[in-house]
Motif scaffolding. Structure first.
Motif, PDB file in Angstrom:
ATOM      1  N   ALA A 203       1.290  32.595  -1.726  1.00 40.51           N
ATOM      2  CA  ALA A 203       1.303  33.935  -1.869  1.00 40.51           C
ATOM      3  C   ALA A 203      -0.101  34.579  -2.004  1.00 40.51           C
ATOM      4  N   CYS A 204      -0.068  35.814  -1.640  1.00 42.60           N
ATOM      5  CA  CYS A 204      -1.299  36.688  -1.766  1.00 42.60           C
ATOM      6  C   CYS A 204      -2.039  36.602  -3.166  1.00 42.60           C
ATOM      7  N   GLY A 205      -3.187  36.195  -3.377  1.00 39.75           N
ATOM      8  CA  GLY A 205      -3.662  35.949  -4.790  1.00 39.75           C
ATOM      9  C   GLY A 205      -3.943  37.166  -5.498  1.00 39.75           C
ATOM     10  N   GLY A 206      -3.872  38.542  -4.682  1.00 35.77           N
ATOM     11  CA  GLY A 206      -3.979  39.671  -5.232  1.00 35.77           C
ATOM     12  C   GLY A 206      -2.537  40.324  -5.901  1.00 35.77           C
ATOM     13  N   CYS A 207      -1.729  40.372  -4.761  1.00 37.51           N
ATOM     14  CA  CYS A 207      -0.399  40.858  -5.544  1.00 37.51           C
ATOM     15  C   CYS A 207       0.571  39.903  -5.543  1.00 37.51           C
ATOM     16  N   PHE A 208       0.350  38.562  -5.418  1.00 36.54           N
ATOM     17  CA  PHE A 208       1.404  37.542  -5.635  1.00 36.54           C
ATOM     18  C   PHE A 208       2.713  37.600  -4.617  1.00 36.54           C
ATOM     19  N   VAL A 227      -5.416  41.484   6.539  1.00 37.14           N
ATOM     20  CA  VAL A 227      -5.370  41.774   5.383  1.00 37.14           C
ATOM     21  C   VAL A 227      -3.870  41.831   4.722  1.00 37.14           C
ATOM     22  N   CYS A 228      -3.768  41.567   3.586  1.00 34.47           N
ATOM     23  CA  CYS A 228      -2.002  41.519   3.006  1.00 34.47           C
ATOM     24  C   CYS A 228      -1.300  42.948   3.332  1.00 34.47           C
ATOM     25  N   GLU A 229      -0.128  42.487   3.905  1.00 35.73           N
ATOM     26  CA  GLU A 229       0.676  43.657   4.168  1.00 35.73           C
ATOM     27  C   GLU A 229       1.257  44.570   3.066  1.00 35.73           C
ATOM     28  N   HIS A 230       1.134  43.908   1.915  1.00 38.65           N
ATOM     29  CA  HIS A 230       1.751  44.476   0.728  1.00 38.65           C
ATOM     30  C   HIS A 230       0.516  45.390  -0.076  1.00 38.65           C
ATOM     31  N   CYS A 231      -0.579  44.534  -0.264  1.00 42.59           N
ATOM     32  CA  CYS A 231      -1.564  45.293  -0.964  1.00 42.59           C
ATOM     33  C   CYS A 231      -2.685  45.755  -0.300  1.00 42.59           C
ATOM     34  N   GLY A 232      -2.984  45.554   0.833  1.00 46.11           N
ATOM     35  CA  GLY A 232      -4.065  45.833   1.642  1.00 46.11           C
ATOM     36  C   GLY A 232      -5.343  45.003   1.429  1.00 46.11           C
TER      37      GLY A 232
HETATM   38 ZN   LIG Z   1      -1.325  41.283  -1.410  1.00 48.95          ZN
END
Ligand SMILES: [Zn+2]
Length: 256
Positions: A203-208, A227-232
Motif C-alpha cells: 500500500a501507499c505509505g501516505g494514504c494506505f 506518483v500514487c494515483e490516490h494521493c499524488g
Molecule cells: Zn497514496
C-alpha cells in the motif's frame, strides 16, 4: 551530467526524512510561536493606543493654556475699559464701554467652562491610559513567560534544527527545481507532511491505498518517477524488508 531517476528518488527520500525530522521538532513547539506572535501584535497595539492618548493629552493641555491666556487678555481689557469709563464724556460712550466689558466677561465665562471641560477630559484620558497600561503590563507578563517557554523548547532542539536545515539545503541541491516545487506543494497539502513515501505492505505509505502489483514492479525498477494515483505522493521505492517480515510472520503463523 544526467542524474538517474534512482538517484533523484534517493535524494527525494533523504529530503523527506529530513523534513519529517524538522516537522517533529516544530510540532513540539505547538502553538507557542503563533501565540507569541499574537501577543506581540496585541501589545504593540496597546503601545500605539497609549501613545495616541498621550498625544491627545498634549492637545487638551494646549487648549487649556490657550483659554487661560484668553482669560488674562480679557481681564486686562476689562481693566483698561474700567479706566476708560472714568474719563467718558457722555452716557453713550459709557454704555458702549459697558457693552465691551460685558462681552469680555462673557468670554471669560466661556473660557472657564472650556478649561473645566478640559480638566475633565484629562481626568478621563488618564483613567483610560491607566487601564490600557494595566492590560499592557499584564499581557507583557504573559508574553514574557510564553517567550521563556518557547526559548527553552527551542534551545533544546536548536543545534539539531540548525544541522537539519543545513542538511536539507544540501539535499535539495541535487533535486531539480520543478520536482522540488511539486514536492513542496504535495507536502504543504498533506496532513502528515509526507510527499515522498515508499510502498509498504502493498500500500501507499501516505494514504494506505493498495498499489497494484504491476505498478509496484514499475516502482521497484526506479526508471521513472511514479506518483500514487490516490494521493499524488511520489512512490520512491517498495519496502521489501516489510514484505519479508510479513512473509516470515505468515510462515510463523502457518507453522503453529
Ligand atoms: Zn497514496
Amino acid at each position: 551530467m544526467e542524474i538517474t531517476v534512482a538517484k533523484k528518488l534517493d535524494a527525494l527520500l533523504k529530503l523527506q526524512a529530513i523534513d519529517s525530522e524538522l516537522d517533529a521538532i516544530i510540532k513540539v513547539r505547538g502553538a507557542l510561536p503563533e501565540e507569541v506572535g499574537d501577543l506581540e501584535d496585541e501589545i504593540a497595539g496597546y503601545q500605539t493606543r497609549i501613545e495616541k492618548h498621550n498625544q491627545d493629552l498634549l492637545t487638551i493641555e494646549e487648549e487649556i493654556n490657550r483659554n487661560k491666556i484668553g482669560i488674562k487678555d480679557s481681564e486686562k481689557l476689562i481693566k483698561k475699559y474700567e479706566e476708560q469709563q472714568m474719563n467718558v464724556r457722555n452716557n453713550r460712550e459709557y454704555d458702549a464701554i459697558s457693552k465691551e466689558m460685558e462681552l469680555q466677561a462673557l468670554e471669560i465665562q466661556i473660557a472657564e467652562k472650556r478649561i473645566k471641560e478640559g480638566y475633565y477630559k484629562i481626568e478621563k484620558k488618564n483613567e483610560e491610559i491607566q487601564k490600557t497600561r494595566e492590560v499592557f503590563q499584564e499581557r507583557g507578563k504573559d508574553l514574557e513567560s510564553k517567550r521563556k517557554e518557547l526559548d527553552v523548547i527551542t534551545s533544546e532542539s536548536e543545534e539539531e534544527e540548525q544541522k537539519l536545515r543545513e542538511e536539507r539545503e544540501e539535499a535539495a541541491k541535487s533535486i531539480e527545481e520543478r520536482l522540488l516545487k511539486s514536492y513542496n506543494k504535495v507536502r504543504a497539502n498533506a496532513i502528515n507532511g509526507l510527499a515522498v513515501v515508499t510502498v509498504r505492505r502493498g500500500a501507499c505509505g501516505g494514504c494506505f491505498n493498495i498499489v497494484p502489483p504491476q505498478r509496484q514492479a514499475d516502482i521497484r525498477e526506479r526508471k521513472k518517477i511514479i506518483v500514487c494515483e490516490h494521493c499524488g505522493r511520489i512512490l520512491a521505492d517498495v519496502d521489501e524488508l516489510v514484505l519479508e517480515e510479513d512473509k516470515k510472520l505468515k510462515r510463523g503463523r502457518d507453522k503453529s
